[in-house]
Design an enzyme around this catalytic site. Structure first.
Site, short mmCIF file in Angstrom:
data_model
loop_
_atom_site.label_atom_id
_atom_site.label_comp_id
_atom_site.label_asym_id
_atom_site.label_seq_id
_atom_site.Cartn_x
_atom_site.Cartn_y
_atom_site.Cartn_z
N ASP A 150 0.21 1.86 -24.58
CA ASP A 150 0.82 2.44 -23.37
C ASP A 150 -0.27 3.00 -22.46
OD1 ASP A 150 3.27 1.89 -24.50
OD2 ASP A 150 3.52 3.91 -25.32
N1 URA Z 1 3.38 3.03 -30.02
C1 URA Z 1 3.63 3.65 -28.84
O1 URA Z 1 4.63 4.33 -28.67
N2 URA Z 1 2.73 3.49 -27.86
C2 URA Z 1 1.60 2.78 -28.00
O2 URA Z 1 0.81 2.71 -27.06
C3 URA Z 1 1.35 2.15 -29.23
C4 URA Z 1 2.28 2.29 -30.22
#
Ligand code: URA
Length: 234
Positions: A103
């Site tokens: 993310d």
């Molecule tokens: N899980 C998440 O919620 N975000 C990420 O970036 C990776 C795994």
């Protein structure tokens, strides 16, 4: 392969620019000046030089990045800075892309490569490649959460996750944990905690398979994988 393709791949400009190099007699193959940039070379056995410097052919590139927050794991975006924007020109011409997504606000280990077969092996759902995350979570993470993650939790869209291994580092108003999962659903770690009524406020990926984040890499920087690291993920 064609010489112009070889040299474009190795970062000597477009095929047109390579033509220009040929014109100015900058390129030799096996000590003979090249006249035609479309000539074929054997990238493994022929010696190609540009201005006298040997060009060692390399097909794939493997980069470990410590992804910073605020940057997206994509190759291009109209609004946000991408992880590719953080790369220098000397690796960009290999056209690496991120292996999976973190993310925008997640930091930590991100592998970038142009090796499609490796990407497939690492991301294929039936390969169960473990990914370890460190997180700070609002709320007291407890044994019940460990047990819930052990059998998988049901996400907001009804999907029941595979088991996750939750380790509590410290428990308090902001708990610190490590979570190992083998899937990569959208926002998976955040949504797994939402499923047990908690909120992830900081997320960092520590490893992917046997590849561990080099903690000496400052956020926003990257380096090529070592031979040993490459063997670990092959
Ligand atoms: N899980 C998440 O919620 N975000 C990420 O970036 C990776 C795994």
């Amino acid at each position: 392969m064609r010489l112009d393709k070889f040299l474009a791949h190795m970062g000597f400009g477009t095929r047109r620019e390579v033509k220009g190099l040929v014109k100015s007699k900058a390129i030799q193959v096996n000590d003979v000046a090249v006249k035609d940039s479309s000539m074929h070379v054997n990238e493994l056995t022929d010696q190609v030089t540009v201005y006298g410097e040997i060009v060692e052919y390399k097909e794939f590139i493997y980069l470990m990045m410590n992804k910073p927050a605020g940057v997206i794991s994509a190759t291009e975006d109209s609004r946000d800075q991408t992880v590719i924007d953080l790369l220098d020109d000397d690796v960009r011409h290999f056209e690496p892309y991120p292996v999976g997504r973190l993310d925008k606000d997640t930091v930590g280990l991100l592998l970038l490569t142009n090796d499609g077969a490796l990407t497939h092996r690492l991301l294929s759902p039936n390969k169960d490649v473990p990914k370890v995350y460190f997180a700070q979570v609002e709320g007291i993470v407890n044994e019940a959460d460990i047990e819930a993650f052990k059998v998988g939790v049901t996400l907001d869209d009804g999907y029941h996750t595979k088991p996750g291994l939750l380790r509590i580092i410290s428990s308090g108003p902001i708990s610190e944990i490590e979570l190992t999962i083998t899937e990569g659903k959208f926002h998976q770690v955040k949504r797994m905690f939402e499923a047990v009524g908690k909120k992830v406020v900081y997320l960092k990926r520590l490893s992917m398979g046997s590849l561990k984040l080099d903690e000496s890499l400052p956020e926003g920087t990257y380096r090529e994988l070592t031979e040993e690291e490459l063997e670990l993920i092959q």
